[in-house]
Design a protein around this motif. Structure first.
Motif, short mmCIF file in Angstrom:
data_model
loop_
_atom_site.label_atom_id
_atom_site.label_comp_id
_atom_site.label_asym_id
_atom_site.label_seq_id
_atom_site.Cartn_x
_atom_site.Cartn_y
_atom_site.Cartn_z
N GLY A 1 0.79 -1.23 0.00
CA GLY A 1 0.00 0.00 0.00
C GLY A 1 0.82 1.26 0.00
N GLY A 2 2.12 1.16 -0.27
CA GLY A 2 2.96 2.35 -0.38
C GLY A 2 3.07 3.14 0.90
N LEU A 3 3.01 4.47 0.77
CA LEU A 3 3.19 5.37 1.91
C LEU A 3 2.21 5.06 3.04
CD1 LEU A 3 4.59 7.86 3.14
CD2 LEU A 3 2.93 9.28 1.89
N CYS A 4 0.98 4.74 2.67
CA CYS A 4 -0.04 4.43 3.68
C CYS A 4 0.42 3.28 4.58
CB CYS A 4 -1.35 4.07 2.98
SG CYS A 4 -2.75 3.78 4.08
N ASP A 5 1.01 2.26 4.00
CA ASP A 5 1.48 1.11 4.78
C ASP A 5 2.61 1.48 5.73
OD1 ASP A 5 -0.34 -0.59 3.74
OD2 ASP A 5 1.09 -1.91 2.74
N TYR A 6 3.53 2.29 5.26
CA TYR A 6 4.69 2.63 6.09
C TYR A 6 4.31 3.60 7.20
CZ TYR A 6 7.40 0.01 2.77
OH TYR A 6 7.88 -1.02 1.99
N LEU A 7 3.34 4.46 6.97
CA LEU A 7 2.81 5.28 8.06
C LEU A 7 2.18 4.38 9.11
CD1 LEU A 7 1.21 8.21 6.05
CD2 LEU A 7 2.97 8.45 7.81
N PHE A 8 1.49 3.33 8.65
CA PHE A 8 0.89 2.39 9.59
C PHE A 8 1.96 1.66 10.39
CE2 PHE A 8 -0.30 -1.87 10.77
CZ PHE A 8 -1.51 -1.69 11.41
N SER A 9 2.93 1.08 9.71
CA SER A 9 3.88 0.20 10.38
C SER A 9 4.81 0.93 11.35
CB SER A 9 4.70 -0.58 9.35
OG SER A 9 5.50 0.31 8.58
N THR A 10 5.03 2.22 11.14
CA THR A 10 5.90 2.97 12.05
C THR A 10 5.13 3.56 13.23
OG1 THR A 10 5.64 4.93 10.64
CG2 THR A 10 7.59 3.55 10.29
N SER A 11 3.82 3.32 13.28
CA SER A 11 3.00 3.82 14.39
C SER A 11 3.29 3.02 15.66
CB SER A 11 1.52 3.71 14.04
OG SER A 11 1.22 4.47 12.88
N ALA A 12 2.88 3.57 16.79
CA ALA A 12 3.16 2.92 18.07
C ALA A 12 2.25 1.73 18.32
CB ALA A 12 3.02 3.93 19.21
N THR A 13 0.98 1.83 17.94
CA THR A 13 0.00 0.79 18.23
C THR A 13 -0.88 0.51 17.01
OG1 THR A 13 -1.68 2.35 18.98
CG2 THR A 13 -0.11 1.55 20.64
N ILE A 14 -1.66 -0.56 17.11
CA ILE A 14 -2.60 -0.88 16.04
C ILE A 14 -3.58 0.26 15.83
CG2 ILE A 14 -4.55 -2.36 15.41
CD1 ILE A 14 -3.10 -4.69 16.71
N GLY A 15 -4.12 0.80 16.92
CA GLY A 15 -5.09 1.88 16.81
C GLY A 15 -4.52 3.11 16.15
N GLU A 16 -3.31 3.49 16.54
CA GLU A 16 -2.68 4.66 15.93
C GLU A 16 -2.40 4.41 14.45
OE1 GLU A 16 1.67 6.67 16.20
OE2 GLU A 16 0.59 6.56 18.12
N GLY A 17 -2.01 3.18 14.14
CA GLY A 17 -1.74 2.85 12.75
C GLY A 17 -2.99 2.90 11.89
N LEU A 18 -4.10 2.32 12.42
CA LEU A 18 -5.34 2.32 11.65
C LEU A 18 -5.86 3.73 11.42
CD1 LEU A 18 -7.28 -0.74 13.13
CD2 LEU A 18 -6.09 -0.58 10.94
N ALA A 19 -5.55 4.63 12.35
CA ALA A 19 -6.00 6.01 12.20
C ALA A 19 -5.39 6.68 10.97
CB ALA A 19 -5.66 6.82 13.45
N THR A 20 -4.27 6.14 10.47
CA THR A 20 -3.65 6.72 9.28
C THR A 20 -4.26 6.20 7.99
OG1 THR A 20 -1.94 5.00 8.99
CG2 THR A 20 -1.44 6.80 10.52
N VAL A 21 -4.97 5.05 8.07
CA VAL A 21 -5.48 4.43 6.85
C VAL A 21 -6.54 5.30 6.19
CG1 VAL A 21 -6.65 2.42 5.89
CG2 VAL A 21 -4.93 2.11 7.67
N GLY A 22 -7.47 5.85 7.00
CA GLY A 22 -8.53 6.68 6.44
C GLY A 22 -8.02 7.89 5.66
N PRO A 23 -7.20 8.76 6.29
CA PRO A 23 -6.73 9.96 5.59
C PRO A 23 -5.87 9.65 4.37
CG PRO A 23 -6.42 10.18 7.96
CD PRO A 23 -6.82 8.76 7.71
N TYR A 24 -5.17 8.52 4.38
CA TYR A 24 -4.25 8.23 3.28
C TYR A 24 -4.70 7.06 2.41
CZ TYR A 24 -1.26 11.42 5.83
OH TYR A 24 -0.77 12.54 6.46
N ILE A 25 -6.00 6.74 2.47
CA ILE A 25 -6.52 5.62 1.68
C ILE A 25 -6.35 5.88 0.19
CG2 ILE A 25 -8.87 6.54 1.60
CD1 ILE A 25 -7.87 2.83 1.85
N SER A 26 -6.32 7.16 -0.22
CA SER A 26 -6.18 7.46 -1.65
C SER A 26 -4.83 7.04 -2.20
CB SER A 26 -6.40 8.95 -1.91
OG SER A 26 -5.43 9.74 -1.24
N ASP A 27 -3.86 6.78 -1.30
CA ASP A 27 -2.58 6.26 -1.76
C ASP A 27 -2.73 4.83 -2.27
OD1 ASP A 27 0.26 6.78 -2.03
OD2 ASP A 27 0.58 5.26 -0.47
#
Length: 325
Positions: free
Chosen positions: A63-89
């Motif tokens: 998933g490109g940038l969206c995935d790496y924003l997720f994986s570098t997050s502290a927790t699952i919840g914080e990571g999932l919070a990035t999926v919505g705003p960057y889903i267009s990636d």
């Protein structure tokens, strides 16, 4: 899909994708083609829940940038919070919603912007399972879904979904497509957490412009350039790419992202040129048509006319936006 025994070249042909699309890691494809891939593969493998199997094997980074924003997050919840705003990636044809339940659980809703019920059903099966597959790759502990709700009717032989999604609470024929996760699971740390890299990626993400409308501006530019190229007597792919100051591969990729192909746009331009000449009362014998359209001779026009008869019935209107994945 290839790992399940299907030939990639056959899949591409059946879905209507050019083979070179697999060579370019930055290409988006029309969502209708994406859905067609699921349909073709599911039928060939006789597996109505293929998107779930593939989604649960999600490869981090796809998933490109969206995935790496997720994986570098502290927790699952914080990571999932990035999926919505960057889903267009990942896709311009999807929207996600996040709702906190009274007990602290979180429900993630899925919605496609354009597509029929079949497209929705297949892509949402993938969405539900990839939402689990992504964090399962990097979470410090295991977790499953609390509940899954799907608008589609129950497919045959779907019992494997119980193990894949980790719940027997799967409701078909529901009023929405969603997956509910335990609030406690959202606090699970990620083994790939990297706060420094996360801040760097957020700064990069802030500079990335939103995806352009895929089906309007670029196709219009190509149409104008093709008209000029026909006037000049050279409508080869390389000649038009030079006029647009892009490589032939970039030209093909941009057209694919817009839901069309070089051949379709060339046919469209030639048909328009014939219509204009006919409207001006010009005599259009085969020799004159060949001259107008840049063909070597009348026989080429005869072959093309058979293709145009089919093309005329499936011309695409570009006034509305089309999602891509």
């Amino acid at each position: 899909m290839a790992a399940n025994g299907l030939e990639p070249e056959w899949l591409l042909r059946e879905a209507g994708l050019p083979a070179w699309s697999l060579d370019d890691g930055d290409v988006q494809i029309p969502s209708s083609v994406y859905c067609r891939l699921w349909e073709v593969a599911g039928k060939a493998l006789d597996d109505p829940i293929l998107p779930v199997r593939v989604g649960c094997r999600f490869t981090l980074g796809a998933g490109g940038l969206c995935d790496y924003l997720f994986s570098t997050s502290a927790t699952i919840g914080e990571g999932l919070a990035t999926v919505g705003p960057y889903i267009s990636d990942i896709s311009t044809n999807h929207r996600l919603s996040f709702t906190e339940e009274d007990n602290g659980d979180v429900t993630v809703g899925f919605e496609i912007v354009e597509g029929d019920d079949r497209a929705r059903d297949l892509t949402h099966l993938w969405g539900v399972s990839s939402l689990l597959g992504r964090p399962r790759r990097v979470a410090a502990g295991g977790f499953d879904a609390v509940r899954v709700r799907l608008r589609q009717r129950a497919p045959r032989n779907y019992t494997d979904m119980y193990d894949l999604l980790g719940t027997r609470a799967i409701e078909f024929g529901a009023s929405e497509d969603s997956i509910t996760l335990r609030g406690a699971d959202l606090d699970t740390p990620l083994t790939t957490a990297d706060p420094v890299l996360r801040r760097i990626l957020e700064q990069i993400a802030a500079t990335v412009p939103p995806p352009p409308p895929l089906a309007t501006a670029w196709v219009d530019r190509v149409a104008e350039t093709l008209a000029d190229a026909l006037d000049a007597g050279d409508v080869s792919l390389d000649a038009v790419a030079r006029r647009l100051t892009v490589s032939r591969r970039t030209l093909q990729r941009r057209l694919l992202e817009s839901g069309t192909t070089w051949r379709q746009e060339l046919d469209r331009a030639r048909l328009e040129r014939l219509r204009r000449a006919d409207a001006h009362g010009e005599r259009l014998g085969l020799a004159r048509q060949a001259e107008l359209l840049g063909y070597a001779g009348p026989e080429s026009v005869r072959r093309a006319s058979r293709r145009w008869e089919s093309f005329a019935h499936r011309q695409v209107m570009y006034g509305a936006s089309h999602g891509a994945s």
